[in-house]
Design a protein around this motif. Structure first.
Motif, mmCIF file in Angstrom:
data_model
loop_
_atom_site.group_PDB
_atom_site.id
_atom_site.type_symbol
_atom_site.label_atom_id
_atom_site.label_comp_id
_atom_site.label_asym_id
_atom_site.label_seq_id
_atom_site.Cartn_x
_atom_site.Cartn_y
_atom_site.Cartn_z
ATOM 1 N N MET A 1 0.843 -1.197 0.000
ATOM 2 C CA MET A 1 0.000 0.000 0.000
ATOM 3 C C MET A 1 0.880 1.249 0.000
ATOM 4 O O MET A 1 1.789 1.376 0.820
ATOM 5 C CB MET A 1 -0.912 -0.004 1.240
ATOM 6 N N LYS A 2 0.622 2.150 -0.935
ATOM 7 C CA LYS A 2 1.448 3.341 -1.062
ATOM 8 C C LYS A 2 1.063 4.394 -0.028
ATOM 9 O O LYS A 2 -0.084 4.503 0.401
ATOM 10 C CB LYS A 2 1.296 3.945 -2.460
ATOM 11 N N THR A 3 2.064 5.186 0.338
ATOM 12 C CA THR A 3 1.800 6.303 1.236
ATOM 13 C C THR A 3 1.314 7.510 0.439
ATOM 14 O O THR A 3 1.434 7.554 -0.802
ATOM 15 C CB THR A 3 3.062 6.703 2.005
ATOM 16 N N LEU A 4 0.814 8.482 1.151
ATOM 17 C CA LEU A 4 0.347 9.704 0.505
ATOM 18 C C LEU A 4 1.468 10.363 -0.298
ATOM 19 O O LEU A 4 1.253 10.801 -1.433
ATOM 20 C CB LEU A 4 -0.211 10.659 1.555
ATOM 21 N N LEU A 5 2.664 10.406 0.263
ATOM 22 C CA LEU A 5 3.777 11.038 -0.428
ATOM 23 C C LEU A 5 4.121 10.295 -1.714
ATOM 24 O O LEU A 5 4.400 10.922 -2.748
ATOM 25 C CB LEU A 5 4.997 11.091 0.487
ATOM 26 N N GLU A 6 4.084 8.968 -1.655
ATOM 27 C CA GLU A 6 4.400 8.176 -2.855
ATOM 28 C C GLU A 6 3.352 8.402 -3.946
ATOM 29 O O GLU A 6 3.690 8.523 -5.134
ATOM 30 C CB GLU A 6 4.481 6.699 -2.486
ATOM 31 N N VAL A 7 2.085 8.461 -3.555
ATOM 32 C CA VAL A 7 1.025 8.699 -4.528
ATOM 33 C C VAL A 7 1.153 10.103 -5.108
ATOM 34 O O VAL A 7 0.989 10.309 -6.319
ATOM 35 C CB VAL A 7 -0.356 8.497 -3.881
ATOM 36 N N LEU A 8 1.467 11.064 -4.254
ATOM 37 C CA LEU A 8 1.642 12.441 -4.718
ATOM 38 C C LEU A 8 2.751 12.532 -5.754
ATOM 39 O O LEU A 8 2.591 13.178 -6.800
ATOM 40 C CB LEU A 8 1.956 13.350 -3.524
ATOM 41 N N GLN A 9 3.859 11.868 -5.501
ATOM 42 C CA GLN A 9 4.983 11.936 -6.419
ATOM 43 C C GLN A 9 4.704 11.201 -7.727
ATOM 44 O O GLN A 9 5.013 11.710 -8.821
ATOM 45 C CB GLN A 9 6.244 11.359 -5.759
ATOM 46 N N SER A 10 4.104 10.015 -7.628
ATOM 47 C CA SER A 10 3.827 9.254 -8.850
ATOM 48 C C SER A 10 2.787 9.966 -9.716
ATOM 49 O O SER A 10 2.898 9.983 -10.949
ATOM 50 C CB SER A 10 3.351 7.838 -8.503
ATOM 51 N N GLY A 11 1.782 10.582 -9.080
ATOM 52 C CA GLY A 11 0.785 11.323 -9.834
ATOM 53 C C GLY A 11 1.372 12.563 -10.493
ATOM 54 O O GLY A 11 1.028 12.900 -11.632
ATOM 55 N N THR A 12 2.276 13.228 -9.771
ATOM 56 C CA THR A 12 2.949 14.393 -10.333
ATOM 57 C C THR A 12 3.768 14.007 -11.555
ATOM 58 O O THR A 12 3.733 14.697 -12.592
ATOM 59 C CB THR A 12 3.863 15.035 -9.275
ATOM 60 N N LEU A 42 -2.118 18.108 3.550
ATOM 61 C CA LEU A 42 -1.406 16.979 2.962
ATOM 62 C C LEU A 42 -0.018 16.803 3.575
ATOM 63 O O LEU A 42 0.461 15.682 3.736
ATOM 64 C CB LEU A 42 -1.278 17.160 1.447
ATOM 65 N N TYR A 43 0.627 17.917 3.921
ATOM 66 C CA TYR A 43 2.006 17.858 4.394
ATOM 67 C C TYR A 43 2.137 17.204 5.753
ATOM 68 O O TYR A 43 3.226 16.744 6.127
ATOM 69 C CB TYR A 43 2.600 19.275 4.427
ATOM 70 N N SER A 44 1.048 17.146 6.503
ATOM 71 C CA SER A 44 1.106 16.485 7.810
ATOM 72 C C SER A 44 0.691 15.021 7.733
ATOM 73 O O SER A 44 0.619 14.337 8.757
ATOM 74 C CB SER A 44 0.192 17.224 8.803
ATOM 75 N N GLN A 45 0.432 14.544 6.494
ATOM 76 C CA GLN A 45 -0.052 13.166 6.337
ATOM 77 C C GLN A 45 0.787 12.369 5.340
ATOM 78 O O GLN A 45 0.315 11.373 4.802
ATOM 79 C CB GLN A 45 -1.513 13.179 5.844
ATOM 80 N N PHE A 46 2.021 12.775 5.106
ATOM 81 C CA PHE A 46 2.829 12.120 4.082
ATOM 82 C C PHE A 46 2.985 10.616 4.299
ATOM 83 O O PHE A 46 3.112 9.849 3.340
ATOM 84 C CB PHE A 46 4.201 12.775 3.987
ATOM 85 N N ASP A 47 2.982 10.171 5.534
ATOM 86 C CA ASP A 47 3.172 8.743 5.814
ATOM 87 C C ASP A 47 1.869 7.961 5.841
ATOM 88 O O ASP A 47 1.885 6.735 6.026
ATOM 89 C CB ASP A 47 3.880 8.564 7.164
ATOM 90 N N ARG A 48 0.786 8.644 5.644
ATOM 91 C CA ARG A 48 -0.513 7.973 5.707
ATOM 92 C C ARG A 48 -0.695 7.028 4.526
ATOM 93 O O ARG A 48 -0.467 7.413 3.370
ATOM 94 C CB ARG A 48 -1.626 9.020 5.698
ATOM 95 N N PRO A 49 -1.121 5.756 4.769
ATOM 96 C CA PRO A 49 -1.407 4.837 3.662
ATOM 97 C C PRO A 49 -2.659 5.294 2.908
ATOM 98 O O PRO A 49 -3.618 5.768 3.514
ATOM 99 C CB PRO A 49 -1.657 3.494 4.353
ATOM 100 N N ILE A 50 -2.628 5.174 1.580
ATOM 101 C CA ILE A 50 -3.774 5.532 0.750
ATOM 102 C C ILE A 50 -4.534 4.263 0.389
ATOM 103 O O ILE A 50 -3.967 3.332 -0.198
ATOM 104 C CB ILE A 50 -3.334 6.277 -0.523
ATOM 105 N N GLN A 51 -5.809 4.232 0.752
ATOM 106 C CA GLN A 51 -6.633 3.064 0.510
ATOM 107 C C GLN A 51 -7.038 2.974 -0.967
ATOM 108 O O GLN A 51 -7.097 3.976 -1.678
ATOM 109 C CB GLN A 51 -7.900 3.128 1.380
ATOM 110 N N GLU A 52 -7.340 1.772 -1.416
ATOM 111 C CA GLU A 52 -7.765 1.564 -2.797
ATOM 112 C C GLU A 52 -9.045 2.339 -3.106
ATOM 113 O O GLU A 52 -9.217 2.858 -4.214
ATOM 114 C CB GLU A 52 -7.990 0.073 -3.063
ATOM 115 N N ALA A 53 -9.933 2.438 -2.127
ATOM 116 C CA ALA A 53 -11.177 3.186 -2.326
ATOM 117 C C ALA A 53 -10.903 4.665 -2.598
ATOM 118 O O ALA A 53 -11.725 5.353 -3.219
ATOM 119 C CB ALA A 53 -12.080 3.033 -1.113
ATOM 120 N N GLU A 54 -9.752 5.150 -2.137
ATOM 121 C CA GLU A 54 -9.373 6.539 -2.396
ATOM 122 C C GLU A 54 -8.602 6.668 -3.700
ATOM 123 O O GLU A 54 -8.672 7.700 -4.380
ATOM 124 C CB GLU A 54 -8.521 7.066 -1.243
#
Length: 304
Positions: A1-12, A42-54
């Motif tokens: 499961m990717k973290t918020l930061l990983e999703v942010l970077q891959s989407g960018t 977003l900056y305070s949640q970089f380590d948060r896992p992103i669920q598939e539903a999101e």
């Protein structure tokens, strides 16, 4: 499961490869929209896992943005004059320069209550903002547009923001009479006490103190960015030279002004000389063209 930061970077990275401007900021907006938070959060949640539903709705938004759909349409709103306005394909996406026009108009409006007409209102941003900023000084604010769909959007914005406005569907001044009959009084006067004209209802002047117009000013056939072409074409193209609808407006607008009332326009970057010449020909006084923040002569004003 990717973290918020990983999703942010891959989407960018994905948006950048698709040629989207401001890819990181766009991805931040989309993530904040999906996660129901603001961009700062977003900056305070970089380590948060992103669920598939999101992730599923985020992927759909990314595909639509990569295909050229405007960010404002994806988010469903945009900020204008510190307020959130609904935006979609029914009307032109508000431009930053239009905020400058509103600021200039507010500085020129006199202290007494005024009647305002926002011609070519689109999503209602100009008229609604003036109504909310003027408050009790706004005697009446009328939003006019040729598109019933745009007027529906404008009314939605007015209701959400608590602005007191009225609307009229019209091709410029076609459906705006210079005079209108007042409502009949609830109780009739004694027989013989009223004139025939009073019995039919008094006539009220329909002229305005301020008429603001952000009309189409792009020349027919001019090539535009594909994203801009997502806006309604009737809100973009103003005729073979671009200024023909503006000339039609100027030909009649002066008749709809009270004494000492003024018009204010937003025009194309190269139209100032032509538009001021047209204004002079139709008898406007104290004509001036104010510049936008980029130094472009963008905003003609003229008085009756």
């Amino acid at each position: 499961m990717k973290t918020l930061l990983e999703v942010l970077q891959s989407g960018t990275d994905y948006l950048a490869r698709q040629g989207c401007d401001e890819a990181r900021a766009t991805m931040q907006h989309l993530m904040a929209h999906v996660l129901h938070c603001n961009r700062t959060a977003l900056y305070s949640q970089f380590d948060r896992p992103i669920q598939e539903a999101e992730l599923a709705p985020l992927r759909q938004l990314l595909k639509r943005r990569a295909a050229g759909e405007p960010l404002q349409h994806l988010l469903g709103s945009t900020e204008f004059f510190r307020r959130e306005f609904l935006t979609d394909a029914r009307a032109l996406i508000p431009r930053p320069e239009t905020e400058e026009l509103v600021e200039m108009v507010l500085k020129k409006i006199p202290a007494h209550p005024v009647r305002v007409l926002d011609m070519g209102t689109g999503s209602g941003i100009i008229g609604i903002t003036l109504a909310l900023e003027l408050r009790e000084r706004a005697r009446e604010v009328v939003l006019a547009d040729i598109s019933p769909q745009a007027l529906d959007l404008a009314l939605e914005n007015a209701m959400r923001l608590g602005a007191r406005v009225s609307t009229v569907q019209t091709d410029l001044f076609e459906n705006i009479p210079l005079e209108k009959a007042a409502p009949r009084p609830e109780e009739a006067e004694p027989p013989g006490s009223a004139t025939e004209e009073e019995e039919q209802g008094a006539v009220h002047d329909m002229r305005f103190d301020v008429i603001v117009a952000n009309l189409p000013y792009i020349a027919d056939g001019e090539k535009l960015d594909p994203e801009v072409m997502r806006d309604p074409h009737t809100a973009l193209f103003g005729g073979p030279n671009g200024w023909e609808i503006i000339e039609r407006f100027l030909a009649r607008a002066r008749d709809y002004l009270n004494e000492n009332g003024f018009i204010a326009l937003e025009i194309g970057y190269d139209q100032a000389a032509t538009v001021t010449q047209i204004m002079d020909g139709y008898g406007y006084n104290y004509i001036e063209v104010l510049k936008d923040m980029s130094g472009i002569a963008r905003f003609p004003f003229g008085y009756r």
